[in-house]
Design a protein around this motif. Structure first.
Motif, PDB file in Angstrom:
ATOM      1  N   ALA A  22       0.810  -1.217   0.000  1.00 43.74           N
ATOM      2  CA  ALA A  22       0.000   0.000   0.000  1.00 43.74           C
ATOM      3  C   ALA A  22       0.845   1.269   0.000  1.00 43.74           C
ATOM      4  N   GLY A  23       2.175   1.121   0.089  1.00 38.48           N
ATOM      5  CA  GLY A  23       3.066   2.270   0.008  1.00 38.48           C
ATOM      6  C   GLY A  23       3.614   2.770   1.330  1.00 38.48           C
ATOM      7  N   CYS A  24       3.427   2.009   2.391  1.00 36.47           N
ATOM      8  CA  CYS A  24       3.936   2.422   3.697  1.00 36.47           C
ATOM      9  C   CYS A  24       5.427   2.133   3.840  1.00 36.47           C
ATOM     10  N   ASP A  25       6.128   3.028   4.486  1.00 38.54           N
ATOM     11  CA  ASP A  25       7.475   2.729   4.958  1.00 38.54           C
ATOM     12  C   ASP A  25       7.305   1.946   6.259  1.00 38.54           C
ATOM     13  N   ILE A  26       8.007   0.833   6.370  1.00 37.61           N
ATOM     14  CA  ILE A  26       7.707  -0.067   7.479  1.00 37.61           C
ATOM     15  C   ILE A  26       8.922  -0.374   8.350  1.00 37.61           C
ATOM     16  N   VAL A  27       8.623  -0.673   9.598  1.00 39.68           N
ATOM     17  CA  VAL A  27       9.623  -1.158  10.550  1.00 39.68           C
ATOM     18  C   VAL A  27       9.206  -2.571  10.943  1.00 39.68           C
ATOM     19  N   LEU A  28      10.042  -3.522  10.586  1.00 40.84           N
ATOM     20  CA  LEU A  28       9.801  -4.919  10.933  1.00 40.84           C
ATOM     21  C   LEU A  28      10.399  -5.233  12.293  1.00 40.84           C
ATOM     22  N   ASN A  29       9.901  -6.282  12.897  1.00 39.21           N
ATOM     23  CA  ASN A  29      10.413  -6.679  14.209  1.00 39.21           C
ATOM     24  C   ASN A  29      10.345  -8.188  14.357  1.00 39.21           C
ATOM     25  N   GLY A  30      11.350  -8.742  15.001  1.00 36.03           N
ATOM     26  CA  GLY A  30      11.366 -10.167  15.302  1.00 36.03           C
ATOM     27  C   GLY A  30      12.551 -10.463  16.199  1.00 36.03           C
ATOM     28  N   ARG A  31      12.577 -11.669  16.751  1.00 35.51           N
ATOM     29  CA  ARG A  31      13.672 -12.031  17.652  1.00 35.51           C
ATOM     30  C   ARG A  31      14.745 -12.863  16.965  1.00 35.51           C
TER      31      ARG A  31
END
Length: 259
Positions: free
Chosen positions: A30-39
């Protein structure tokens, strides 16, 4: 459909795989700049690479346990003023209520009740200033119906739902919406763990348990991360500004109710 999200910034917790990743991919599309997260750093890196290759958006990744203050600080350092927050976190393992210690009870409550509230407290001020914000909490079908062994997860998530019912109305005048998505039986690692437990208890094969459970869903199959993510993206969109304080079941009709 243009969801009106191009250039928006989104933090998606626990998004290196499963439903969180489905939400991250849909928001990136959709065009969002994203911050991913995981361990798991290697899984997180692979997810980041895959999304960067597919979509022309900024993708950051934060390897951290979002249940800790350090993990939350790292996420907010990567994006201090997100337009969108997707609260997601692994729940406590399946366990009979008689086996739950005080320590386990507190840990589960922190994971699925305290953590999302802390993150909401952190991101809401900037959302209110801009007059736009979308908060989506991934909870569970178990909020509405019991699932064996998930009593702690169900209780914590139900508590979150009740807590945010009032909060969502407080934030509504500021253009900030708060909604929950309740996944049913989605084809994820957590569901597969349930198959293995059921197979062990019943003496049936994992394949047989899987087939039986799929047959018990009116739609006749398990859900997937892609369709889940697209529903999440819609709740974040320009078209969902009049939807707040709601619980969206994505369960293939498994929950048997008229309302």
């Amino acid at each position: 459909m243009d969801l009106g999200l191009s250039g928006k910034k989104a933090i998606i917790c626990a998004s290196s795989r499963g439903l969180g990743r489905g939400c991250a991919e849909a928001l990136a599309e959709a065009g969002c700049d994203i911050v991913l997260n995981g361990r798991n750093e290697s899984v997180l890196a692979a997810t980041k690479s895959a999304i960067q290759e597919r979509y022309d958006v900024s993708v950051q990744s934060v390897a951290a346990d979002v249940s800790t203050r350090e993990g939350q600080d790292a996420l907010l350092a990567a994006c201090s003023a997100p337009d969108i927050l997707i609260n997601n976190n692994g729940g406590p393992p399946r366990r009979d209520y008689t086996e739950l210690t005080r320590e386990a009870l507190l840990e589960g409550t922190v994971q699925n009740f305290v953590t999302p509230i802390e993150l909401i407290q952190a991101v809401v001020p900037s959302m209110k200033e801009r007059g736009f914000g979308r908060i989506v909490n991934i909870t569970s079908l178990s909020v509405k119906m019991p699932i064996e062994g998930l009593d702690l997860s169900s209780g914590a998530r139900a508590g979150l739902t009740a807590f945010l019912a009032g909060v969502s109305r407080q934030l509504a005048p500021h253009g900030v919406t708060v909604n929950n998505i309740l996944p049913g039986k989605m084809d994820t690692d957590r569901l597969k763990g349930g198959f293995e437990l059921s197979a062990k208890q019943s003496g049936k094969s994992v394949a047989a348990v899987r087939e039986e459970q799929a047959a018990g869903i009116p739609i006749g199959r398990f859900g997937n991360a892609e369709e889940f993510g697209q529903a999440c993206a819609f709740l974040c969109s320009q078209y969902a500004g009049y939807i707040t304080g709601q619980n969206l079941l994505i369960d293939g009709g498994l929950y048997p109710a008229a309302f």
